[in-house]
Motif scaffolding. Structure first.
Motif, PDB file in Angstrom:
ATOM      1  N   GLU A 120      19.463 -19.669  68.473  1.00  0.00           N
ATOM      2  CA  GLU A 120      18.552 -18.757  67.805  1.00  0.00           C
ATOM      3  C   GLU A 120      19.353 -17.978  66.818  1.00  0.00           C
ATOM      4  OE1 GLU A 120      15.605 -16.883  70.203  1.00  0.00           O
ATOM      5  OE2 GLU A 120      14.792 -18.644  70.924  1.00  0.00           O
TER       6      GLU A 120
ATOM      7  N   ASP B 190      18.793 -17.782  62.914  1.00  0.00           N
ATOM      8  CA  ASP B 190      18.527 -16.555  61.999  1.00  0.00           C
ATOM      9  C   ASP B 190      19.571 -16.570  60.834  1.00  0.00           C
ATOM     10  OD1 ASP B 190      16.816 -15.744  63.759  1.00  0.00           O
ATOM     11  OD2 ASP B 190      18.080 -14.444  64.894  1.00  0.00           O
TER      12      ASP B 190
ATOM     13  N   TYR C 209      11.725 -22.980  67.199  1.00  0.00           N
ATOM     14  CA  TYR C 209      12.281 -21.685  66.708  1.00  0.00           C
ATOM     15  C   TYR C 209      12.096 -21.489  65.091  1.00  0.00           C
ATOM     16  CZ  TYR C 209      14.682 -17.051  66.284  1.00  0.00           C
ATOM     17  OH  TYR C 209      15.135 -15.837  65.926  1.00  0.00           O
TER      18      TYR C 209
ATOM     19  N   HIS D 262       9.748 -19.394  62.591  1.00  0.00           N
ATOM     20  CA  HIS D 262      10.612 -18.349  62.085  1.00  0.00           C
ATOM     21  C   HIS D 262       9.788 -17.406  61.046  1.00  0.00           C
ATOM     22  CE1 HIS D 262      14.165 -16.073  60.624  1.00  0.00           C
ATOM     23  NE2 HIS D 262      14.871 -16.267  61.454  1.00  0.00           N
TER      24      HIS D 262
END
Length: 480
Positions: free
Chosen positions: A41, A45, A216, A220
Motif C-alpha cells: 500500500e 501511495d 487498494y 485510493h
C-alpha cells in the motif's frame, strides 16, 4: 532466472516499501523463471502522490501541450518497438502465448497503438468556442481526467497496457499501472522504455501485486478514474466501488461470443481465420468465439472440421515458432479449464476431440484443444466463459434462430459471421448485440472503439472514444 529488487515509481527504479515478493512460474515448464517485489500500500501511495505532483507541476507534465505529448508518444513507441522481441519472448514464457502470436500482438500492435494516439493528440481540438443561443458564448475545454488507476491482466499484458496508457498520455493524464503478477517480468522492459523515452517522473508508475493491491488502487482517494480489464466477477466489484465513490470507470470484461457459420461458408478457405477467432492465445482471450453455430444441414461437417482443426494444431513449447497452442497460464487455471471439460461431459455433451492433457508433454500446464458437440444451449459450457481451448458446436435451423442463440448470452463482447456472400452477413452483424463483430475475420484495430454490452463491461477503449474516456469537460460562459 530473472530477478528484480525494485519497483518503477516516480520515474525511477526504487526499493519497495515491504518485503513481499512475486514468484513467476513458466507456463510451459512449471519451473520458477523469475522473482520481483510485490508492491504494498505504501508503494501505491507513493505512485499516486507522484502522479498528482506531475499533474500539478505547470513547469512539467501539466504544462505540456498536445503536440509535445504526441512527440513523447512517438518516442515511447520507438522504445517499445526496440524491446518488442524480448518482451514477446518473456510473455510467451510467462503465460504460454505462442511466440508467433506474441510477436504480433504483444510487440507490433502496441507500437501501432502508441503511434495512433500520437497522431490523434496532434489532430484533436481540446478547446472550442460555441456561440450561445441565449447570448454570449461558451468555451468548452477538454481536460485530462487526472490520475488513472489502470489494472492490466496477464493474457495480453503489453497490448492492454498500451490500450490504457496511450490515450491517457495523449489526454495529459498520469497513470498508475497494476499489472497481473503472472506476467510481471515484461513490465521491467516497459519501464526501461518509459525512461528511455524521457517520460516525466510520476506520469507512469508500475505497482505489481495481487488482488488486494488492485482493490487498494481502485479505492485510493488520489485516483480520479479506473480502467480495468479482467473477469466480469471482479469488474462488478470494481464498478460497485467506483459507483460508491462517484468515480468514472471503464470495464472491459468477459465474453462468450458466437461464430455463426452461414450455409454457404467454405470452411477450408476460412480455416486460418476461424482458428484465430476461436483459439487465439490458447483460448485465453476474452473475444474468443467459443460457441460455433452451424446450420443443421452442415452440422456434422462443421463438427468434423473443428475437431480436425484442433487435432492438427501443434501443441507445445510457446517459444517454438511452429507452436499454435501453448499451455495455460498457471496450474490453477489449467485445473479450472479441466473442471469445465469434466462438467461438459457430465452434462451430456459429446466430447469429439481433446479433453485431456497432451501425453508427450509431461511438464507445464497444457490442455488439449477440445471440441464438444450436441451441447445444450443452456448448459454451463455453453453459457460460461472457460478461457481456454474449449469449443462448443451447436446446430441451428434458420438464420433467425442462429441470431437468437448468439444473443442468448449474458455477454456481448464480440462475435463473427462466416459466409461466401458478405452482403448476406451484414444483416446478421447488425442483429447481434455486442460491442464488436467481424465478417469472415476478427481483429481489433486501434482506430475503432472496443468494449462490450451486458456483462461484458462498460465504456470503450481505442479510437477517439478511448481518448474521450480520459478527458473531462469544463465550460466557461462569457458575454463577450
Amino acid at each position: 532466472m530473472i530477478e528484480h529488487d525494485t519497483l518503477f515509481v516516480d520515474g525511477a527504479q526504487r526499493s519497495p516499501a515491504g518485503a513481499d515478493t512475486i514468484t513467476v512460474i513458466g507456463a510451459a515448464t512449471g519451473e520458477v523463471i523469475g522473482r520481483t517485489p510485490a508492491a504494498g500500500e505504501a508503494d501505491v501511495d507513493a505512485a499516486v502522490a507522484a502522479a498528482r505532483r506531475a499533474l500539478t507541476d505547470k513547469a512539467g507534465w501539466a504544462g505540456w501541450d498536445p503536440g509535445r505529448r504526441a512527440d513523447l508518444l512517438d518516442r515511447l513507441a520507438d522504445e517499445v518497438e526496440a524491446r518488442g522481441s524480448e518482451a514477446a519472448a518473456l510473455v510467451a514464457q510467462q503465460n504460454g502465448m505462442p511466440i508467433t502470436t506474441a510477436l504480433a500482438v504483444e510487440a507490433a500492435i502496441p507500437v501501432a497503438v502508441y503511434r495512433y494516439y500520437a497522431d490523434l493528440a496532434r489532430n484533436t481540438e481540446f478547446s472550442e468556442v460555441r456561440p450561445g443561443l441565449l447570448g454570449g458564448s461558451a468555451r468548452v475545454d477538454r481536460l485530462p481526467v487526472g490520475v488513472i488507476g489502470a489494472i492490466v491482466p496477464w493474457n495480453y499484458p503489453n497490448l492492454l497496457t498500451a490500450f490504457k496508457v496511450a490515450p491517457a498520455l495523449a489526454a495529459g493524464c498520469a497513470v498508475v499501472i497494476k499489472p497481473g503478477p503472472e506476467t510481471v517480468l515484461d513490465t521491467y522492459l516497459f519501464a526501461d522504455a518509459v525512461s528511455a523515452a524521457s517520460v516525466p517522473p510520476g506520469v507512469i508508475s508500475i505497482v505489481p501485486g495481487a488482488a488486494d493491491i488492485g482493490r487498494y488502487l481502485v479505492g485510493h482517494p488520489g485516483v480520479d478514474k479506473v480502467t480495468f480489464t479482467g473477469s466480469t466477477e471482479v469488474g462488478r466489484q470494481i464498478g460497485a466501488s467506483c459507483g460508491q465513490l462517484l468515480r468514472p470507470v471503464t470495464l472491459e470484461l468477459g465474453g462468450k461470443s458466437a461464430a455463426i457459420l452461414l450455409d454457404d461458408v467454405d470452411l477450408a478457405v476460412n480455416a486460418d481465420g476461424l482458428f484465430q477467432a476461436t483459439l487465439l492465445n490458447n483460448g485465453q482471450t476474452c473475444v474468443a468465439n467459443t460457441r460455433i453455430l452451424a446450420p443443421r444441414g452442415r452440422y456434422a461437417e462443421a463438427v468434423d472440421f473443428f475437431a480436425e482443426l484442433c487435432r492438427s494444431a501443434a501443441v507445445g513449447d510457446p517459444l517454438d515458432p511452429g507452436t499454435l497452442v501453448g499451455p495455460m497460464v498457471t496450474e490453477a487455471h489449467r485445473a479450472r479449464v479441466e473442471r469445465y471439460i469434466a462438467r461438459g461431459v457430465a452434462d451430456g455433451a459429446r466430447l469429439v476431440s481433446g479433453g485431456g492433457r497432451p501425453q508427450r508433454l509431461d511438464r507445464g500446464w497444457f490442455v488439449q484443444p477440445t471440441v464438444f458437440a450436441d451441447v445444450d444451449p443452456g448448459s454451463v459450457i455453453a453459457r460460461e466463459e472457460i478461457f481456454g481451448p474449449v469449443l462448443s458446436v451447436l446446430p441451428y435451423d434458420s438464420v433467425d434462430e442462429a441470431i437468437a442463440l448468439a444473443n442468448a448470452s449474458d455477454y456481448g463482447l464480440a462475435g463473427t459471421v462466416w459466409t461466401a456472400d458478405p452482403d448476406s452477413a451484414r444483416p446478421v452483424a447488425d442483429a447481434i448485440d455486442s460491442g464488436t463483430f467481424g465478417i469472415n475475420y476478427f481483429m481489433l484495430d486501434p482506430v475503432a472503439p472496443f468494449g462490450g454490452t451486458k456483462a461484458s463491461g462498460l465504456g470503450r477503449e481505442l479510437g477517439p472514444e478511448g481518448l474521450a474516456a480520459c478527458l473531462k469537460s469544463k465550460t466557461t460562459h462569457s458575454l463577450v
